[in-house]
Design an enzyme around this catalytic site. Structure first.
Site, PDB file in Angstrom:
ATOM      1  CG  ASP A  32      -2.033   0.798   1.302  1.00 49.10           C
ATOM      2  OD1 ASP A  32      -3.333   0.511   1.080  1.00 49.10           O
ATOM      3  OD2 ASP A  32      -1.850   2.131   1.191  1.00 49.10           O
ATOM      4  CB  ILE A  33       0.656   4.588  -2.199  1.00 51.07           C
ATOM      5  CG1 ILE A  33       1.934   5.310  -2.673  1.00 51.07           C
ATOM      6  CG2 ILE A  33      -0.567   5.023  -1.706  1.00 51.07           C
ATOM      7  CD1 ILE A  33       1.491   5.838  -3.999  1.00 51.07           C
ATOM      8  CG  ASN A  89     -12.367  -1.021   3.846  1.00 51.90           C
ATOM      9  OD1 ASN A  89     -12.691  -1.378   5.000  1.00 51.90           O
ATOM     10  ND2 ASN A  89     -11.403  -0.412   3.700  1.00 51.90           N
ATOM     11  N   GLY A  95     -15.454   3.192   3.847  1.00 49.16           N
ATOM     12  CA  GLY A  95     -14.343   3.814   3.533  1.00 49.16           C
ATOM     13  C   GLY A  95     -13.555   3.419   2.144  1.00 49.16           C
ATOM     14  CD  GLN A  96     -14.788  -0.483  -2.612  1.00 50.04           C
ATOM     15  OE1 GLN A  96     -15.830  -0.731  -2.385  1.00 50.04           O
ATOM     16  NE2 GLN A  96     -14.064  -1.175  -3.551  1.00 50.04           N
ATOM     17  CG  HIS A 102      -8.564  -3.078  -2.511  1.00 53.43           C
ATOM     18  ND1 HIS A 102      -9.663  -2.403  -3.155  1.00 53.43           N
ATOM     19  CD2 HIS A 102      -8.514  -2.198  -1.191  1.00 53.43           C
ATOM     20  CE1 HIS A 102      -9.976  -1.187  -2.580  1.00 53.43           C
ATOM     21  NE2 HIS A 102      -9.213  -1.403  -1.320  1.00 53.43           N
ATOM     22  CG  LEU A 103      -7.507  -9.505   1.669  1.00 53.06           C
ATOM     23  CD1 LEU A 103      -8.110 -10.975   1.515  1.00 53.06           C
ATOM     24  CD2 LEU A 103      -6.081  -9.536   2.041  1.00 53.06           C
ATOM     25  CG  HIS A 104      -6.887  -2.977   3.043  1.00 50.66           C
ATOM     26  ND1 HIS A 104      -6.046  -1.721   3.000  1.00 50.66           N
ATOM     27  CD2 HIS A 104      -8.012  -2.854   2.475  1.00 50.66           C
ATOM     28  CE1 HIS A 104      -6.796  -0.949   2.118  1.00 50.66           C
ATOM     29  NE2 HIS A 104      -8.073  -1.343   2.190  1.00 50.66           N
TER      30      HIS A 104
HETATM   31  P1  5GP Z   1      -9.646   1.447   0.499  1.00 52.81           P
HETATM   32  O1  5GP Z   1      -9.641   2.353   1.163  1.00 52.81           O
HETATM   33  O2  5GP Z   1     -10.578   1.389  -0.980  1.00 52.81           O
HETATM   34  O3  5GP Z   1      -9.939   0.057   1.193  1.00 52.81           O
HETATM   35  O4  5GP Z   1      -8.133   1.117   0.045  1.00 52.81           O
HETATM   36  C1  5GP Z   1      -7.469   1.627  -0.936  1.00 52.81           C
HETATM   37  C2  5GP Z   1      -6.075   1.694  -0.441  1.00 52.81           C
HETATM   38  O5  5GP Z   1      -5.223   1.805  -1.635  1.00 52.81           O
HETATM   39  C3  5GP Z   1      -5.569   2.622   0.521  1.00 52.81           C
HETATM   40  O6  5GP Z   1      -5.123   1.916   1.339  1.00 52.81           O
HETATM   41  C4  5GP Z   1      -4.491   3.551  -0.450  1.00 52.81           C
HETATM   42  O7  5GP Z   1      -3.454   4.147   0.495  1.00 52.81           O
HETATM   43  C5  5GP Z   1      -4.159   2.720  -1.437  1.00 52.81           C
HETATM   44  N1  5GP Z   1      -3.840   3.052  -2.789  1.00 52.81           N
HETATM   45  C6  5GP Z   1      -4.431   4.299  -3.489  1.00 52.81           C
HETATM   46  N2  5GP Z   1      -4.066   4.684  -4.504  1.00 52.81           N
HETATM   47  C7  5GP Z   1      -2.685   3.732  -4.605  1.00 52.81           C
HETATM   48  C8  5GP Z   1      -1.542   3.523  -5.405  1.00 52.81           C
HETATM   49  O8  5GP Z   1      -1.453   4.361  -6.390  1.00 52.81           O
HETATM   50  N3  5GP Z   1      -0.498   2.826  -5.202  1.00 52.81           N
HETATM   51  C9  5GP Z   1      -0.692   1.836  -4.147  1.00 52.81           C
HETATM   52  N4  5GP Z   1       0.080   0.880  -3.995  1.00 52.81           N
HETATM   53  N5  5GP Z   1      -1.722   1.935  -3.177  1.00 52.81           N
HETATM   54  C10 5GP Z   1      -2.761   3.139  -3.380  1.00 52.81           C
END
Ligand code: 5GP
Ligand code: ZN
Length: 116
Positions: A32-33, A89, A95-96, A102-104
């Site tokens: 994750d970034i 999410n 908070g998606q 995607h799975l964290h």
């Molecule tokens: P969500 O909030 O949708 O469950 O999670 C999205 C995740 O994607 C966030 O934790 C965010 O930091 C990550 N993310 C968003 N843009 C990028 C990207 O360009 N590269 C990477 N590696 N992660 C990203």
């Protein structure tokens, strides 16, 4: 199928770079970034599915492969025995922010429960 405007589809195709730690026929895992734990890897299906709500009726292998990938990544990261968390999410209230399933995978520190 890839969606032209989807950030994570672009990571699948290599149009956007990511720190990829896992690849299989069905999924990829990348860091994750904006990591929320020492290990914070996102595991995604190669095929575009926007949210859990959009999983097709025959989509059990998509979900199963995400968890098998998470298991392999956790072992490779050395956090399998200590423990880790998996989170998916779905939509606004959870908070998606990226609408490609995607799975964290979070680990490497003690994680609070309940989550916020
Ligand atoms: P969500 O909030 O949708 O469950 O999670 C999205 C995740 O994607 C966030 O934790 C965010 O930091 C990550 N993310 C968003 N843009 C990028 C990207 O360009 N590269 C990477 N590696 N992660 C990203
Ligand atoms: Zn996508």
């Amino acid at each position: 199928m890839n969606e032209p405007d989807c950030l994570f589809c672009k990571i699948v195709t290599g149009d956007i770079t990511a720190d990829v730690v896992y690849e299989s026929d069905s999924c990829i895992g990348f860091r994750d970034i904006n990591p929320q734990a020492p290990t914070h890897v996102l595991v995604i299906p190669r095929e575009h599915v926007a949210t859990i709500n959009d999983l097709p009726q025959g989509g059990a292998p998509i979900v199963g492969n995400l968890f098998l990938a998470a298991k392999a990544i956790a072992a490779a990261e050395g956090i399998a025995d200590e423990g880790y968390r998996t989170v998916v999410n779905c939509n606004r209230a959870a908070g998606q922010t990226v609408f490609h399933l995607h799975l964290h995978l979070l680990g490497g520190r003690d994680l609070d429960w309940p989550p916020g």
